[in-house]
Design an enzyme around this catalytic site. Structure first.
Site, PDB file in Angstrom:
ATOM      1  N   LYS A  78       0.876  -1.176  -0.045  1.00 39.72           N
ATOM      2  CA  LYS A  78      -0.052   0.059  -0.023  1.00 39.72           C
ATOM      3  C   LYS A  78       1.030   1.242  -0.041  1.00 39.72           C
ATOM      4  CE  LYS A  78      -4.482   0.796   0.602  1.00 39.72           C
ATOM      5  NZ  LYS A  78      -5.634   0.389   0.167  1.00 39.72           N
ATOM      6  N   GLY A 178     -24.023   3.957   3.821  1.00 38.03           N
ATOM      7  CA  GLY A 178     -22.985   4.654   2.662  1.00 38.03           C
ATOM      8  C   GLY A 178     -23.622   4.203   1.285  1.00 38.03           C
TER       9      GLY A 178
HETATM   10  P1  NAD Z   1     -17.406   6.600  -1.686  1.00 39.52           P
HETATM   11  O1  NAD Z   1     -16.485   7.507  -0.963  1.00 39.52           O
HETATM   12  O2  NAD Z   1     -17.749   6.544  -2.980  1.00 39.52           O
HETATM   13  O3  NAD Z   1     -18.745   6.364  -0.737  1.00 39.52           O
HETATM   14  C1  NAD Z   1     -18.671   6.430   0.642  1.00 39.52           C
HETATM   15  C2  NAD Z   1     -20.082   7.083   0.862  1.00 39.52           C
HETATM   16  O4  NAD Z   1     -20.254   6.941   2.331  1.00 39.52           O
HETATM   17  C3  NAD Z   1     -20.396   8.145   0.665  1.00 39.52           C
HETATM   18  O5  NAD Z   1     -21.740   8.335  -0.007  1.00 39.52           O
HETATM   19  C4  NAD Z   1     -20.483   8.858   1.779  1.00 39.52           C
HETATM   20  O6  NAD Z   1     -21.369  10.262   1.974  1.00 39.52           O
HETATM   21  C5  NAD Z   1     -20.985   7.991   2.941  1.00 39.52           C
HETATM   22  N1  NAD Z   1     -20.212   8.284   4.202  1.00 39.52           N
HETATM   23  C6  NAD Z   1     -19.325   8.739   4.727  1.00 39.52           C
HETATM   24  N2  NAD Z   1     -19.402   8.843   6.224  1.00 39.52           N
HETATM   25  C7  NAD Z   1     -20.524   8.458   6.515  1.00 39.52           C
HETATM   26  C8  NAD Z   1     -21.080   8.120   7.754  1.00 39.52           C
HETATM   27  N3  NAD Z   1     -20.682   8.656   8.957  1.00 39.52           N
HETATM   28  N4  NAD Z   1     -22.421   7.665   7.956  1.00 39.52           N
HETATM   29  C9  NAD Z   1     -22.912   7.204   6.792  1.00 39.52           C
HETATM   30  N5  NAD Z   1     -22.537   7.490   5.434  1.00 39.52           N
HETATM   31  C10 NAD Z   1     -21.272   7.984   5.449  1.00 39.52           C
HETATM   32  O7  NAD Z   1     -16.510   5.135  -1.261  1.00 39.52           O
HETATM   33  P2  NAD Z   1     -16.697   3.557  -2.118  1.00 39.52           P
HETATM   34  O8  NAD Z   1     -15.636   3.492  -3.266  1.00 39.52           O
HETATM   35  O9  NAD Z   1     -18.033   3.206  -2.242  1.00 39.52           O
HETATM   36  O10 NAD Z   1     -16.119   2.670  -0.863  1.00 39.52           O
HETATM   37  C11 NAD Z   1     -17.065   2.464   0.477  1.00 39.52           C
HETATM   38  C12 NAD Z   1     -16.130   1.450   1.104  1.00 39.52           C
HETATM   39  O11 NAD Z   1     -15.832   0.176   0.532  1.00 39.52           O
HETATM   40  C13 NAD Z   1     -14.836   2.000   1.830  1.00 39.52           C
HETATM   41  O12 NAD Z   1     -14.592   1.548   2.932  1.00 39.52           O
HETATM   42  C14 NAD Z   1     -13.829   1.604   0.921  1.00 39.52           C
HETATM   43  O13 NAD Z   1     -12.499   1.439   1.582  1.00 39.52           O
HETATM   44  C15 NAD Z   1     -14.479   0.256   0.639  1.00 39.52           C
HETATM   45  N6  NAD Z   1     -13.951  -0.385  -0.572  1.00 39.52           N
HETATM   46  C16 NAD Z   1     -14.278   0.020  -1.825  1.00 39.52           C
HETATM   47  C17 NAD Z   1     -13.792  -0.538  -3.005  1.00 39.52           C
HETATM   48  C18 NAD Z   1     -14.058   0.186  -4.125  1.00 39.52           C
HETATM   49  O14 NAD Z   1     -14.192  -0.668  -5.057  1.00 39.52           O
HETATM   50  N7  NAD Z   1     -14.410   1.227  -4.283  1.00 39.52           N
HETATM   51  C19 NAD Z   1     -12.976  -1.808  -2.788  1.00 39.52           C
HETATM   52  C20 NAD Z   1     -12.945  -2.337  -1.493  1.00 39.52           C
HETATM   53  C21 NAD Z   1     -13.453  -1.702  -0.410  1.00 39.52           C
END
Ligand code: NAD
Length: 353
Positions: A78, A178
């Site tokens: 990372k 989320g």
């Molecule tokens: P993103 O930033 O697109 O979405 C996150 C969402 O969570 C947003 O809509 C935000 O407003 C909301 N949010 C933030 N704080 C919050 C809270 N306290 N309560 C409720 N909602 C809240 O992120 P993403 O790409 O959708 O990823 C979501 C999660 O999945 C993250 O933890 C990320 O590390 C994990 N993840 C994502 C991927 C990927 O392919 N994008 C892969 C593996 C893991």
């Protein structure tokens, strides 16, 4: 670094600094036992340099386990760029960072993570071949989030099947926390499958749109984990599964995309003892890394990625079966399965010198 609890005999940790562009970054390679260390690049306003190093150490170790359990021939790494994502990602800084990755000669492969975009990776690809998640070129894999959402959906169905004997989601009460790139797509899939959705997001516009489109009930984000539900799907930030949640929330299953959902490691056992079935986060959210890994392998093919992502459902079922057989928490079982692959590869490497 050697004294922090997050140091886990990482193979290599590199600090990167470029005064001309203002770049400051850390690349942590936890293990290359299974192959080159693949893991995202995070850009974040860390309060201290030590906090950035700790994050890189912790996240790179997590990638070793995630890639191993996903059956990928890749190790864990990372990188973190220190600074405000609005200002720290100038083309000069990203080019300097790409040169640093290039100097590692393929031992680390970077991709998107929090604070980084596909356009940033495209820019770095001009300097080094050792990045993945680009938008153009013969092997480009693009946005990983649809694959992540699909993997979580399949892991969730496997969890429901293990708990109820059927993976039919009609009428199942599921809370999605989320509604970002992954959570929104997951909520759509669950709605199509007939689930009754509860949703929460700090972004009110998103919840309003989702409520109308998905016939969902909007709940306050703080309250959502404690609503009576069949499945809670954390798809925002980590740390939402607390001891209090484990002991008192009227929730039967947990399966979501967020990384590092356990607030503390003991919550894994606390949920198991309370009869809550937890699908380990790094297992069910591996669809995105499977997609990026296909690009890193040089031969991206959406069909093969789809087939690989399907394995997430099967691995989830295997983890739950083993947990029940041995009466061990699911998180501990997933860790042991990942470690077994890593140790076998290390032993093999030692034998062949
Ligand atoms: P993103 O930033 O697109 O979405 C996150 C969402 O969570 C947003 O809509 C935000 O407003 C909301 N949010 C933030 N704080 C919050 C809270 N306290 N309560 C409720 N909602 C809240 O992120 P993403 O790409 O959708 O990823 C979501 C999660 O999945 C993250 O933890 C990320 O590390 C994990 N993840 C994502 C991927 C990927 O392919 N994008 C892969 C593996 C893991």
């Amino acid at each position: 670094m050697f004294d922090t609890p997050d140091f886990d005999d990482h193979e290599e940790v590199v600090s990167v600094s470029c005064p001309r562009s203002g770049l400051r970054a850390v690349i942590a390679i936890h293990s290359t036992a299974l192959g080159p260390a693949l893991g995202g690049i995070r850009c974040w306003s860390y309060e201290t340099g030590a906090a950035a190093v700790r994050d890189a150490l912790r996240l790179s170790r997590g990638m070793t386990y995630k890639n191993a359990l996903a059956g990928l021939d890749l190790g864990g790494g990372k990188a973190v760029i220190l600074g405000d994502p609005k200002t720290a990602r100038s083309p000069d800084a990203l080019h300097a960072f790409a040169r640093a990755i290039d100097r590692l000669d393929g031992r680390y492969i970077g991709a998107e993570d929090v604070g980084m975009t596909v356009a940033d990776i495209d820019l770095m690809r001009d300097v080094t071949p050792h990045v993945a998640g680009t938008s153009w070129g013969a092997s480009a894999s693009g946005d990983p989030s649809p694959h992540t959402a699909e993997g979580v959906f399949l892991g969730l169905k496997a969890t429901v099947k293990a708990a109820t004997g059927s993976d039919d989601l009609t009428g199942a009460r599921i809370g999605v926390m989320g509604l970002g790139s992954v959570g929104w797509k997951l909520a759509e899939r669950l709605h199509e499958a007939g689930a009754s959705l509860l949703i929460a997001d700090v972004n009110v516009q998103r919840t309003v749109r989702a409520a109308a489109r998905l016939n969902a009930e909007v709940v306050d984000p703080v309250r959502l984990p404690f609503e009576p539900m069949d499945v809670f799907a954390p798809c925002a930030l980590g740390g939402v599964l607390t001891r209090d949640f484990a002991e008192s929330a009227p929730v039967k299953m947990i399966c979501g995309a967020a990384n590092n959902q356990l607030a503390t490691p003991d919550v894994d056992a606390a949920m198991w003892q309370a009869g809550k079935l937890y699908a380990p986060d790094y297992l069910v959210n591996a669809g995105g890394v499977m997609n990026v890994a296909a690009e890193a392998g040089g031969e991206y093919d959406a069909y093969s990625v789809g087939m690989k992502v399907r394995e997430i459902g099967e691995i989830t079922a295997r983890v739950i079966d083993t947990a029940r057989r041995d009466d061990r928490p699911t998180g501990a079982v997933a860790d042991a399965m990942a470690l077994e692959r890593i140790e076998a590869a290390e032993t093999g490497k030692r034998r062949t010198g």
